[in-house]
Write a protein that holds these residues in place. Structure first.
Motif, PDB file in Angstrom:
ATOM      1  N   GLU A   9      64.845  55.578  13.246  1.00  0.00           N
ATOM      2  CA  GLU A   9      64.177  56.573  14.087  1.00  0.00           C
ATOM      3  C   GLU A   9      63.157  55.920  15.020  1.00  0.00           C
ATOM      4  OE1 GLU A   9      61.622  60.733  13.648  1.00  0.00           O
ATOM      5  OE2 GLU A   9      62.579  59.864  11.887  1.00  0.00           O
ATOM      6  N   ALA A  10      62.350  55.007  14.492  1.00  0.00           N
ATOM      7  CA  ALA A  10      61.329  54.340  15.307  1.00  0.00           C
ATOM      8  C   ALA A  10      61.968  53.496  16.407  1.00  0.00           C
ATOM      9  CB  ALA A  10      60.432  53.483  14.423  1.00  0.00           C
ATOM     10  N   THR A  11      63.010  52.757  16.069  1.00  0.00           N
ATOM     11  CA  THR A  11      63.694  51.923  17.057  1.00  0.00           C
ATOM     12  C   THR A  11      64.369  52.792  18.113  1.00  0.00           C
ATOM     13  OG1 THR A  11      64.010  50.180  15.429  1.00  0.00           O
ATOM     14  CG2 THR A  11      65.445  50.123  17.363  1.00  0.00           C
ATOM     15  N   ALA A  12      64.970  53.888  17.684  1.00  0.00           N
ATOM     16  CA  ALA A  12      65.632  54.798  18.625  1.00  0.00           C
ATOM     17  C   ALA A  12      64.620  55.390  19.608  1.00  0.00           C
ATOM     18  CB  ALA A  12      66.352  55.906  17.865  1.00  0.00           C
ATOM     19  N   ALA A  19      64.615  53.029  28.007  1.00  0.00           N
ATOM     20  CA  ALA A  19      65.678  53.419  28.945  1.00  0.00           C
ATOM     21  C   ALA A  19      65.157  54.354  30.031  1.00  0.00           C
ATOM     22  CB  ALA A  19      66.829  54.068  28.185  1.00  0.00           C
ATOM     23  N   GLY A  20      63.878  54.734  29.935  1.00  0.00           N
ATOM     24  CA  GLY A  20      63.269  55.546  30.985  1.00  0.00           C
ATOM     25  C   GLY A  20      63.137  57.026  30.705  1.00  0.00           C
ATOM     26  N   LEU A 164      66.494  47.471  24.595  1.00  0.00           N
ATOM     27  CA  LEU A 164      65.847  48.554  25.350  1.00  0.00           C
ATOM     28  C   LEU A 164      64.426  48.790  24.846  1.00  0.00           C
ATOM     29  CD1 LEU A 164      68.840  51.046  25.607  1.00  0.00           C
ATOM     30  CD2 LEU A 164      67.719  49.872  27.520  1.00  0.00           C
ATOM     31  N   ALA A 165      64.251  48.743  23.537  1.00  0.00           N
ATOM     32  CA  ALA A 165      62.911  48.937  22.959  1.00  0.00           C
ATOM     33  C   ALA A 165      61.950  47.859  23.435  1.00  0.00           C
ATOM     34  CB  ALA A 165      62.993  48.943  21.432  1.00  0.00           C
ATOM     35  N   HIS A 166      62.453  46.650  23.613  1.00  0.00           N
ATOM     36  CA  HIS A 166      61.616  45.525  24.039  1.00  0.00           C
ATOM     37  C   HIS A 166      60.944  45.800  25.390  1.00  0.00           C
ATOM     38  CE1 HIS A 166      60.253  41.402  23.795  1.00  0.00           C
ATOM     39  NE2 HIS A 166      60.612  41.244  25.065  1.00  0.00           N
ATOM     40  N   ARG A 167      61.563  46.634  26.207  1.00  0.00           N
ATOM     41  CA  ARG A 167      60.984  46.988  27.512  1.00  0.00           C
ATOM     42  C   ARG A 167      59.654  47.728  27.372  1.00  0.00           C
ATOM     43  NH1 ARG A 167      66.170  49.577  30.698  1.00  0.00           N
ATOM     44  NH2 ARG A 167      67.507  47.731  30.607  1.00  0.00           N
TER      45      ARG A 167
END
Length: 189
Positions: A9-12, A19-20, A164-167
């Motif tokens: 859930e946290a990663t999502a 992803a914006g 994507l999370a890294h962004r």
């Protein structure tokens, strides 16, 4: 590899933000991904496909959120969602509607059907990558998916979400290290 559902859930949520998507939809997407994983489905792959492939002005996540927000409307008429990328992403939102309305909800397309009572889901057929979906009240919950407590996502999908999370992470700077972020100037643990 397997992951705790709260880690999924946290990663999502971070990936959806990366992803914006706005915070509210990121929260919706993360809970939907967790719900799919708890049903024994690969919600991580579903979310990764949504985040990497959508170009439509109204996203699958937005459509799902609107479905659960307007659940009472299912009492008057079926919800015709039109073509949805990654139709499995709609199932958690249909489950929210089922909980609100205290009855089963069916999500169907030409090749597949899913019925949920809000907690469990049964799926017959295979949902394609894109499908015209209709959501309606009722349906018989037959052989439900087996619930699980840990997710075992596809490795490439997990890596895609993490990229994507890294962004969303702030870049490390010398000043942030001096002020106490991270291990500092010397890492002698």
């Amino acid at each position: 590899m397997s992951f705790a559902l709260n880690e999924v859930e946290a990663t999502a949520k971070r990936a959806t933000r990366g992803a914006g998507y706005p915070w509210g939809l990121a929260e919706e997407a993360s809970k939907a991904t967790r719900w799919l994983c708890a049903q024994g489905l690969d919600g991580v792959s579903v979310l990764a496909a949504v985040l990497q492939g959508e170009t439509k002005p109204v996203s699958t996540i937005s459509q799902g959120a609107a479905l659960s927000d307007r659940a009472a409307g299912l009492k008057q008429a079926d919800a015709r969602l039109g073509e949805i990328a990654e139709p499995l992403m709609i199932l958690p939102f249909a489950a929210m509607a089922a909980r609100q309305l205290e009855q089963t909800v069916t999500v169907a397309c030409a090749k597949a059907k899913a019925v949920t009572d809000g907690s469990l889901v049964s799926i017959s057929g295979e949902f394609p990558k894109n499908a015209d979906l209709v959501v309606h009240l009722g349906g018989v919950l037959e052989a439900a998916c087996s619930k699980v407590t840990r997710a075992t996502p596809d490795k490439a999908a997990w890596e895609a979400l993490n990229a994507l999370a890294h962004r969303t992470y702030a870049p490390a700077t010398e000043e942030s290290r001096r002020l106490g972020a991270g291990a500092g100037l010397s890492d002698n643990d």
